[in-house]
Design a protein around this motif. Structure first.
Motif, short mmCIF file in Angstrom:
data_model
loop_
_atom_site.label_atom_id
_atom_site.label_comp_id
_atom_site.label_asym_id
_atom_site.label_seq_id
_atom_site.Cartn_x
_atom_site.Cartn_y
_atom_site.Cartn_z
N ASP A 48 79.67 91.48 105.59
CA ASP A 48 79.70 91.59 104.13
C ASP A 48 78.49 92.32 103.55
OD1 ASP A 48 82.00 89.97 104.42
OD2 ASP A 48 80.81 88.15 104.20
N GLN B 179 85.75 91.73 89.99
CA GLN B 179 85.78 91.15 91.34
C GLN B 179 85.28 92.16 92.36
OE1 GLN B 179 89.50 90.29 93.60
NE2 GLN B 179 88.70 88.19 93.64
N ALA B 180 84.26 91.73 93.15
CA ALA B 180 83.72 92.58 94.21
C ALA B 180 84.47 92.32 95.50
CB ALA B 180 82.24 92.27 94.41
N HIS B 181 84.77 93.39 96.20
CA HIS B 181 85.35 93.35 97.54
C HIS B 181 84.24 93.78 98.51
CE1 HIS B 181 89.83 93.58 96.40
NE2 HIS B 181 89.13 93.21 95.33
N TYR B 182 84.34 93.33 99.74
CA TYR B 182 83.28 93.60 100.71
C TYR B 182 83.82 94.27 101.96
CZ TYR B 182 80.21 90.67 97.94
OH TYR B 182 79.44 90.16 96.92
N TRP C 67 79.51 96.30 99.39
CA TRP C 67 80.45 95.80 98.38
C TRP C 67 80.81 96.90 97.39
CZ3 TRP C 67 75.28 94.13 97.90
CH2 TRP C 67 74.65 94.45 96.71
N HIS D 167 86.09 88.91 102.26
CA HIS D 167 85.18 88.21 101.35
C HIS D 167 85.28 88.83 99.95
CE1 HIS D 167 81.73 85.83 100.20
NE2 HIS D 167 81.09 86.90 99.80
N ARG D 168 85.28 87.99 98.93
CA ARG D 168 85.33 88.43 97.54
C ARG D 168 84.36 87.58 96.73
NH1 ARG D 168 88.01 91.47 100.11
NH2 ARG D 168 90.17 92.08 99.82
N THR D 169 83.79 88.17 95.70
CA THR D 169 82.99 87.42 94.73
C THR D 169 83.35 87.93 93.35
OG1 THR D 169 81.11 88.95 94.87
CG2 THR D 169 81.03 86.99 96.29
N GLY D 170 83.03 87.15 92.33
CA GLY D 170 83.32 87.55 90.97
C GLY D 170 82.05 87.68 90.15
N CYS D 171 82.07 88.62 89.24
CA CYS D 171 80.97 88.83 88.31
C CYS D 171 81.58 88.89 86.92
CB CYS D 171 80.24 90.13 88.63
SG CYS D 171 78.97 90.57 87.43
N TYR E 142 83.63 97.52 93.70
CA TYR E 142 84.52 96.98 92.67
C TYR E 142 85.70 97.93 92.51
CZ TYR E 142 80.72 93.82 91.48
OH TYR E 142 79.76 92.83 91.53
#
Length: 93
Positions: A64, A49-52, A67, A40-44, A69
């Motif tokens: 998840d 980009q955050a990794h979980y 998290w 899972h990844r999200t962006g800020c 960065y």
């Protein structure tokens, strides 16, 4: 500070950095025996980009919940090498 999930201390450190209300613990304080892979990844916009990682404790999976960065932006450089925790993980003093 301690991060606790399912009654188990997942991380503990006196050196946390608070960003947007989340305590970021040194990655070295994370008890890796309780973590498992997540893709899972999200962006800020300002942190990058955050990794979980997921947690696995006493037969329970928490998807998840951790998290980090790996390459934060310059503006968020203070959280490089640190991890934070999602809902359900108690962070206590």
């Amino acid at each position: 500070m301690k991060a606790i999930w399912q009654g188990v201390t997942i991380a503990e450190s006196e050196d946390t950095v608070v960003v947007e209300g989340n305590h970021y613990f040194p990655e070295s304080s994370l008890r890796k025996e309780y973590t498992t892979f997540s893709n899972h990844r999200t962006g800020c916009a300002w942190k990058g980009q955050a990794h979980y990682m997921s947690l696995f404790v006493n037969g329970e999976m928490g998807a998840d919940l951790v998290w980090f960065y790996p390459e934060p932006t310059e503006a968020a450089s203070e959280i490089k090498g640190r991890v934070a925790f999602g809902r359900g993980v108690q962070v206590v003093d």
